[in-house]
Design a protein around this motif. Sequence first.
Motif, PDB file in Angstrom:
ATOM      1  N   TRP A   1       0.832  -1.193   0.000  1.00  0.00           N
ATOM      2  CA  TRP A   1       0.000   0.000   0.000  1.00  0.00           C
ATOM      3  C   TRP A   1       0.878   1.259   0.000  1.00  0.00           C
ATOM      4  O   TRP A   1       0.655   2.196  -0.787  1.00  0.00           O
ATOM      5  CB  TRP A   1      -0.927  -0.013   1.218  1.00  0.00           C
ATOM      6  N   LEU A   2       1.901   1.271   0.853  1.00  0.00           N
ATOM      7  CA  LEU A   2       2.783   2.446   0.943  1.00  0.00           C
ATOM      8  C   LEU A   2       3.502   2.690  -0.394  1.00  0.00           C
ATOM      9  O   LEU A   2       3.551   3.822  -0.885  1.00  0.00           O
ATOM     10  CB  LEU A   2       3.809   2.264   2.057  1.00  0.00           C
TER      11      LEU A   2
ATOM     12  N   ALA B   1       1.146   4.005  -2.853  1.00  0.00           N
ATOM     13  CA  ALA B   1       0.774   5.381  -2.530  1.00  0.00           C
ATOM     14  C   ALA B   1       1.848   6.366  -2.996  1.00  0.00           C
ATOM     15  O   ALA B   1       1.532   7.470  -3.450  1.00  0.00           O
ATOM     16  CB  ALA B   1       0.526   5.529  -1.029  1.00  0.00           C
TER      17      ALA B   1
ATOM     18  N   MET C   1       1.057   9.356  -5.400  1.00  0.00           N
ATOM     19  CA  MET C   1       1.326  10.762  -5.061  1.00  0.00           C
ATOM     20  C   MET C   1       1.924  11.489  -6.262  1.00  0.00           C
ATOM     21  O   MET C   1       1.611  12.652  -6.517  1.00  0.00           O
ATOM     22  CB  MET C   1       2.321  10.847  -3.892  1.00  0.00           C
TER      23      MET C   1
ATOM     24  N   THR D   1       8.509   6.516   2.888  1.00  0.00           N
ATOM     25  CA  THR D   1       7.216   7.100   2.515  1.00  0.00           C
ATOM     26  C   THR D   1       6.980   8.392   3.295  1.00  0.00           C
ATOM     27  O   THR D   1       6.525   9.393   2.738  1.00  0.00           O
ATOM     28  CB  THR D   1       6.062   6.125   2.813  1.00  0.00           C
TER      29      THR D   1
ATOM     30  N   THR E   1       6.468  11.884   1.596  1.00  0.00           N
ATOM     31  CA  THR E   1       5.202  12.574   1.814  1.00  0.00           C
ATOM     32  C   THR E   1       5.454  13.988   2.324  1.00  0.00           C
ATOM     33  O   THR E   1       4.844  14.951   1.857  1.00  0.00           O
ATOM     34  CB  THR E   1       4.332  11.820   2.841  1.00  0.00           C
TER      35      THR E   1
ATOM     36  N   LEU F   1      -4.363  13.827   0.676  1.00  0.00           N
ATOM     37  CA  LEU F   1      -4.453  12.450   1.153  1.00  0.00           C
ATOM     38  C   LEU F   1      -5.091  11.498   0.146  1.00  0.00           C
ATOM     39  O   LEU F   1      -5.092  10.281   0.340  1.00  0.00           O
ATOM     40  CB  LEU F   1      -5.224  12.413   2.477  1.00  0.00           C
TER      41      LEU F   1
ATOM     42  N   PHE G   1      -3.355   8.227  -0.944  1.00  0.00           N
ATOM     43  CA  PHE G   1      -3.288   7.185   0.074  1.00  0.00           C
ATOM     44  C   PHE G   1      -4.595   6.401   0.119  1.00  0.00           C
ATOM     45  O   PHE G   1      -4.599   5.180   0.209  1.00  0.00           O
ATOM     46  CB  PHE G   1      -2.987   7.793   1.453  1.00  0.00           C
TER      47      PHE G   1
ATOM     48  N   GLY H   1      -5.007   2.662  -1.145  1.00  0.00           N
ATOM     49  CA  GLY H   1      -5.546   1.712  -0.174  1.00  0.00           C
ATOM     50  C   GLY H   1      -6.659   0.884  -0.796  1.00  0.00           C
ATOM     51  O   GLY H   1      -6.679  -0.347  -0.683  1.00  0.00           O
TER      52      GLY H   1
END
Lengths: 247, 322
Positions: free
Chosen positions: B45-46, B49, B53, B175, B179, B266, B269, B273
């Motif tokens: 997931w990270l 993400a 991003m 991450t 971020t 966000l 993310f 997810g």
Amino acid sequence: MTALLEVRDIEKSFGGVRAVCGVSFDVREGEILGVIGPNGSGKSTLFNCILGQLVPDRGTVRVNGRNVTALRPSRLNRLGVSRTFQLLQVFPELTARENLILAGQEHRGSRLARLFGARDAGMGAEADRMLDFFRLRRLEDEKAGSLSYGQQKLLDAAMAFMSGSRLVLLDEPAGGVNLTMLADLRERLEAINRETGVTFVVIEHNMEFVMALCSRLIVLAEGRIIAEGPPAEVRRDPAVIEAYLGH
Amino acid sequence: MSTSTSLLIGLLLLVLLALAPVDLNDFGVPYPGLRRYGTYILTLWLVTAIAAMGVNLIVGYAGQETLAQAAFVGIGAYLTAIVTKAGVPFGVAFAASGLLTFVIGIALGFPALRVQKHYLAFVTLAFTVLCWLVFRNEQWITGGVMGIRDIERPTFLGWPLRNHIRFYWFVLAITAIMTFVLWWIVRSPWGRAFTALRENPLRAESLGIDVRLYTLLTFALGSAYGGMAGSLYAPLVEFIDPSPFALGPSLLFMLMVVIGGSGTFLGPFVGAGIAVLLPEWLRAWETWYLLIYAVLVMVMMAFFPGGIVGLLSRLVARKARS
Ligand SMILES: Nc1ncnc2c1ncn2[C@@H]1O[C@H](COP(=O)(O)OP(=O)(O)OP(=O)(O)O)[C@@H](O)[C@H]1O
Ligand SMILES: [Mg+2]
């Protein structure tokens, strides 16, 4: 003395339409020059050729003696020439204050310094001053898109002054603005001209506004200059009357 | 939200995420911690993400279009797999992945200066196909359809990351840094310039904003996020082949951003997810999965163009007013 803005023999055609055909004029430091003419006479096209939005087919544009013909608009802006567009162009998702900061931010420091520096790029105080000056202070945190048309028009004009430009070209700043606001706008523009010596070129259909604001007028018809001089004289010019009545 | 609140919430989330795979019973909290597979999914997931991003920067903030993100993830993954197998330290491979995709991102940004949005989608799409063909056909270096196996997890400052929890923490730390960097960029004057680019490039240019430069910059940065995500992806899955870098996954990145909330911080993310977890949850209904996903996207686009994050923040704002 060289002129602040020197326009020579600008020509621009769109397909078969000759929008601007050989326009030349000078703008002196500190003056307010009005550009009038019937719809479709080439006023906006002329502005776009001067400011690099369009590349003219022929002719040159000089600012302070320097040839800036077809220079990219962002470069020209950083040389101290700002503008507004005929159609309202604020950034609706940004607040009024953010719009002003945006309009000034590329003029201060290096791009890298802006990445690591303050969020307002050091333009906060200047933005506040402009908000006060154009009497938009109580709307500073409203999204520009939620302001009334006239308020957006004021904001649009205010943005042109954030960069500290010495030369500002306004395309119909009064279009769609109501009477009280109109007097306000005129008075604000005169004040800027008087206090800081900023030079203006203003396209406008509202005759009363133009006559009161401008020290000199250029009249365009079908892409050519048909008259030039002080407002009172131009107004009596038979060629001008003819051009306006002919449409 | 004020700067300090945002940072505080971010830090809190970071701590909670760091604790997710830890057995807290020893500390008197009845939480057994995620198992191996759960930790793997969280790491995936990270990584997803991070790539999302990048897409969000290009699409959501700067208003451009890209269907090339899976290709950039692929470039980072293959580069990392190949050079670490040749003995190059992971840190160098990670930096090289970021740098290479940054440069290719600039090149891919040039068409954006010339063509309209939809054509840009086609250009980036063609690029994805091209990369995929290289991954599949250049067997001598990529292993072709057989892929590259046994990609080692790195050591970090002499600390081996073979263990799945350690590797998760490592990815979590990266991450968090990435971020923070993106958050810093989008709230700086650069972020304002990106917004101007999206809303009205003509006006932006007339205000001294170098539209050309900022456009290339978003493509470069966004693509580099893809490349760095790929660099983490290779040691995570330990085996790569061309399939995750094809057209479908590239499209999926775009959908993640739309569903999560394009242009919201966000959003990626949330979108990532959903993209990572939904297949897990819907595993039982295998064949229905794509259908449900498609319906979700259509509903989202039609009714909530702001995505899930946009929807939530609208609800919160309404609550606050009433
Ligand atoms: N981008 C374009 N493509 C084709 N033709 C154009 C374009 N821009 C302007 N024209 C044409 O050029 C001529 C001059 O247009 P321009 O917008 O400069 O007039 P204007 O004096 O500003 O008019 P108005 O007072 O209505 O704003 C018109 O005939 C118009 O149709
Ligand atoms: Mg016009």
